[in-house]
Design a protein around this motif. Sequence first.
Motif, PDB file in Angstrom:
ATOM      1  N   VAL A 114       0.865  -1.175   0.000  1.00  0.00           N
ATOM      2  CA  VAL A 114       0.000   0.000   0.000  1.00  0.00           C
ATOM      3  C   VAL A 114       0.904   1.228   0.000  1.00  0.00           C
ATOM      4  O   VAL A 114       1.770   1.370   0.860  1.00  0.00           O
ATOM      5  CB  VAL A 114      -0.941   0.007   1.224  1.00  0.00           C
ATOM      6  N   ILE A 115       0.689   2.099  -0.984  1.00  0.00           N
ATOM      7  CA  ILE A 115       1.575   3.246  -1.199  1.00  0.00           C
ATOM      8  C   ILE A 115       0.784   4.538  -1.120  1.00  0.00           C
ATOM      9  O   ILE A 115      -0.268   4.662  -1.741  1.00  0.00           O
ATOM     10  CB  ILE A 115       2.231   3.155  -2.597  1.00  0.00           C
ATOM     11  N   ASN A 116       1.302   5.481  -0.380  1.00  0.00           N
ATOM     12  CA  ASN A 116       0.816   6.853  -0.444  1.00  0.00           C
ATOM     13  C   ASN A 116       1.823   7.576  -1.329  1.00  0.00           C
ATOM     14  O   ASN A 116       2.893   7.976  -0.861  1.00  0.00           O
ATOM     15  CB  ASN A 116       0.727   7.489   0.940  1.00  0.00           C
ATOM     16  N   ARG A 117       1.521   7.687  -2.618  1.00  0.00           N
ATOM     17  CA  ARG A 117       2.469   8.265  -3.585  1.00  0.00           C
ATOM     18  C   ARG A 117       2.718   9.749  -3.306  1.00  0.00           C
ATOM     19  O   ARG A 117       3.797  10.241  -3.582  1.00  0.00           O
ATOM     20  CB  ARG A 117       1.966   8.070  -5.014  1.00  0.00           C
ATOM     21  N   THR A 118       1.737  10.454  -2.766  1.00  0.00           N
ATOM     22  CA  THR A 118       1.914  11.871  -2.457  1.00  0.00           C
ATOM     23  C   THR A 118       2.960  12.058  -1.365  1.00  0.00           C
ATOM     24  O   THR A 118       3.837  12.906  -1.473  1.00  0.00           O
ATOM     25  CB  THR A 118       0.572  12.501  -2.007  1.00  0.00           C
ATOM     26  N   LYS A 119       2.862  11.244  -0.323  1.00  0.00           N
ATOM     27  CA  LYS A 119       3.800  11.335   0.807  1.00  0.00           C
ATOM     28  C   LYS A 119       5.059  10.503   0.570  1.00  0.00           C
ATOM     29  O   LYS A 119       6.009  10.576   1.345  1.00  0.00           O
ATOM     30  CB  LYS A 119       3.121  10.869   2.102  1.00  0.00           C
ATOM     31  N   ARG A 120       5.026   9.638  -0.468  1.00  0.00           N
ATOM     32  CA  ARG A 120       6.145   8.754  -0.829  1.00  0.00           C
ATOM     33  C   ARG A 120       6.509   7.793   0.310  1.00  0.00           C
ATOM     34  O   ARG A 120       7.672   7.597   0.637  1.00  0.00           O
ATOM     35  CB  ARG A 120       7.349   9.570  -1.288  1.00  0.00           C
ATOM     36  N   VAL A 121       5.473   7.212   0.915  1.00  0.00           N
ATOM     37  CA  VAL A 121       5.652   6.178   1.933  1.00  0.00           C
ATOM     38  C   VAL A 121       4.831   4.963   1.547  1.00  0.00           C
ATOM     39  O   VAL A 121       3.821   5.081   0.840  1.00  0.00           O
ATOM     40  CB  VAL A 121       5.278   6.670   3.349  1.00  0.00           C
ATOM     41  N   ALA A 122       5.270   3.796   2.024  1.00  0.00           N
ATOM     42  CA  ALA A 122       4.576   2.555   1.677  1.00  0.00           C
ATOM     43  C   ALA A 122       4.745   1.542   2.787  1.00  0.00           C
ATOM     44  O   ALA A 122       5.599   1.695   3.672  1.00  0.00           O
ATOM     45  CB  ALA A 122       5.127   1.993   0.366  1.00  0.00           C
TER      46      ALA A 122
END
Length: 154
Positions: A114-122
């Motif tokens: 699961v990736i939060n591409r805006t925050k660049r965390v997964a």
Amino acid sequence: MMVNTRRFGLIEINEDQVITFIGPVLGFETLKKYAFVSTGEDRQPFEFLQAIEDENLTFIVTDPFVFFKDYEFQLDKHWTEALDVHHEEDIQVMVIVTVRSPEDITCNLRAPIVINRTKRVAAQVILEQGSYPTKQPLLGEKKGADADVNPVSK
């Protein structure tokens, strides 16, 4: 930054391409930094996820919803907070694809990334609910020597 990779050779990765795993990929707990790498060829719906800290580690990943229309899960509150998810649109879900042979390609639906591409965390999240397998055949049933075969009697 320049990153040496076994699969792609020396490649340039911008800082804004780097994704930090706050929940590590299972079996690779010490590796936190990854980037999606394009080969310039149209390989949709597959992507490569390259470890920045280990040139030998590249995962093939895909969007599970392309292949498994009924795939769904509820992300635990712990993960929505850790990944700073405020809206469903903030996240992208990918699964690791394993290619053993052209006839034996599976996806790990039990532990999606699961990736939060805006925050660049997964995070690779292990789904406790549901009965998704770790080796779901990508294109139909498994074929070949390892497949379950019904004997034919005369």
